[in-house]
Design a protein around this motif. Sequence first.
Motif, PDB file in Angstrom:
ATOM      1  N   PRO A  13       0.820  -1.221   0.000  1.00 36.73           N
ATOM      2  CA  PRO A  13       0.000   0.000   0.000  1.00 36.73           C
ATOM      3  C   PRO A  13       0.849   1.265   0.000  1.00 36.73           C
ATOM      4  O   PRO A  13       0.749   2.108   0.891  1.00 36.73           O
ATOM      5  CB  PRO A  13      -0.819  -0.150   1.284  1.00 36.73           C
ATOM      6  N   THR A  14       1.686   1.398  -1.002  1.00 37.74           N
ATOM      7  CA  THR A  14       2.579   2.561  -1.103  1.00 37.74           C
ATOM      8  C   THR A  14       2.240   3.419  -2.320  1.00 37.74           C
ATOM      9  O   THR A  14       3.016   4.297  -2.696  1.00 37.74           O
ATOM     10  CB  THR A  14       4.048   2.101  -1.196  1.00 37.74           C
ATOM     11  N   GLN A  48       6.727   0.878   6.549  1.00 36.78           N
ATOM     12  CA  GLN A  48       5.850   1.831   7.226  1.00 36.78           C
ATOM     13  C   GLN A  48       6.164   3.281   6.896  1.00 36.78           C
ATOM     14  O   GLN A  48       5.335   4.171   7.127  1.00 36.78           O
ATOM     15  CB  GLN A  48       5.935   1.605   8.741  1.00 36.78           C
ATOM     16  N   ALA A  49       7.348   3.542   6.337  1.00 34.71           N
ATOM     17  CA  ALA A  49       7.682   4.909   5.951  1.00 34.71           C
ATOM     18  C   ALA A  49       6.888   5.352   4.727  1.00 34.71           C
ATOM     19  O   ALA A  49       6.636   6.544   4.540  1.00 34.71           O
ATOM     20  CB  ALA A  49       9.181   5.025   5.663  1.00 34.71           C
ATOM     21  N   ARG A  50       6.453   4.399   3.909  1.00 31.43           N
ATOM     22  CA  ARG A  50       5.751   4.728   2.662  1.00 31.43           C
ATOM     23  C   ARG A  50       4.318   4.222   2.624  1.00 31.43           C
ATOM     24  O   ARG A  50       3.509   4.701   1.829  1.00 31.43           O
ATOM     25  CB  ARG A  50       6.518   4.161   1.466  1.00 31.43           C
ATOM     26  N   ALA A  51       3.973   3.244   3.453  1.00 33.30           N
ATOM     27  CA  ALA A  51       2.619   2.686   3.453  1.00 33.30           C
ATOM     28  C   ALA A  51       1.622   3.728   3.957  1.00 33.30           C
ATOM     29  O   ALA A  51       1.911   4.470   4.895  1.00 33.30           O
ATOM     30  CB  ALA A  51       2.557   1.430   4.313  1.00 33.30           C
ATOM     31  N   ARG A  52       0.453   3.785   3.331  1.00 32.81           N
ATOM     32  CA  ARG A  52      -0.586   4.736   3.709  1.00 32.81           C
ATOM     33  C   ARG A  52      -1.939   4.029   3.797  1.00 32.81           C
ATOM     34  O   ARG A  52      -2.281   3.216   2.943  1.00 32.81           O
ATOM     35  CB  ARG A  52      -0.690   5.857   2.672  1.00 32.81           C
ATOM     36  N   LYS A 260       4.197   2.936  -9.665  1.00 32.79           N
ATOM     37  CA  LYS A 260       3.075   3.534  -8.947  1.00 32.79           C
ATOM     38  C   LYS A 260       3.008   5.043  -9.124  1.00 32.79           C
ATOM     39  O   LYS A 260       1.954   5.641  -8.958  1.00 32.79           O
ATOM     40  CB  LYS A 260       3.160   3.176  -7.463  1.00 32.79           C
ATOM     41  N   ARG A 261       4.134   5.647  -9.477  1.00 37.69           N
ATOM     42  CA  ARG A 261       4.125   7.093  -9.685  1.00 37.69           C
ATOM     43  C   ARG A 261       3.448   7.488 -11.002  1.00 37.69           C
ATOM     44  O   ARG A 261       3.185   8.656 -11.240  1.00 37.69           O
ATOM     45  CB  ARG A 261       5.559   7.626  -9.665  1.00 37.69           C
ATOM     46  N   ASN A 262       3.166   6.479 -11.839  1.00 39.26           N
ATOM     47  CA  ASN A 262       2.513   6.745 -13.118  1.00 39.26           C
ATOM     48  C   ASN A 262       0.997   6.731 -12.922  1.00 39.26           C
ATOM     49  O   ASN A 262       0.327   5.755 -13.223  1.00 39.26           O
ATOM     50  CB  ASN A 262       2.934   5.692 -14.151  1.00 39.26           C
TER      51      ASN A 262
END
Length: 289
Positions: A13-14, A48-52, A260-262
């Motif tokens: 979930p990033t 956990q630094a990137r998961a939202r 995912k940035r796309n």
Amino acid sequence: MPGRFVTRFAPSPTGLLHLGHVFSALTAWEGAQGAGGDCLLRIEDTDQARARPEYEAAIYEDLAWLGLNWPEPVWRQSERLDIYAAALERLGQMGVTYPCRCTRADIRAALSAPQEGAEHLSPDGAVYPGTCRGRALADCGPGDAIRLDLERALALLGGQTLIWRETGRAHAGTHTVDPDIMRRQIGDVVLGRKDIGAAAYHLSVVVDDAAQGVTHVIRGEDLFEATPIHRLLQALLELPVPVYHHHVLIRDAEGKRLAKRNDACAIRTYREAGRTPEEVKRMMKGEGL
């Protein structure tokens, strides 16, 4: 049921799911449906630094919109840190891990030294030059990573022949782990962090696939080169060996794999544009399994 086909789709979930995720989810789900088995959903949220939370919610929304369903409950890796910590502890007791304090900058500097020779990119990036190899686990400090001591691991297995079966189109057949290739191209990968019980992908995926009874691992071909690591960890931890299927990757017009940035390829973008699930699924046709 003995012999039941079990696979999984395991997104992180990033970011928002894109067409590449749809192809992977459909490949796994349709494979399970065709075999009369189960396709599990697993949320790999150890980063956990990137998961939202909003990205995790979007995963459920997008998959439901596509008409895919999954057995409950859904496993979340952040709820299994004690399990990974126990696996790290077991490997430590076997003498095949060591603590590493090197930063990425340290590794780049070491690899730039003339005596290190040419750099090879492993599934995790540059092959680790072994700067901290030989440190005792008792010297592990806060923030240290725990690495696999590949040479000790291979020695402990005593020359066992490690094989796995692959059904993906590009790599179909039986494969054997080559120790020399692992030394040159993989090296001492990071397995986790002992102080917080966090596991890196290689360890968590092997532990979870075994715990969930996964018989067939279906994932993108970009992970094919990581399979020898996983096969080695299965041997060390005495875990069952699934069948592997590495499918083709969905790429953009320039031939680059989707990221995912796309956001232009995000499922949410197609949903908001009024596309139907059937239209999105048809975009995947022609790529093959």
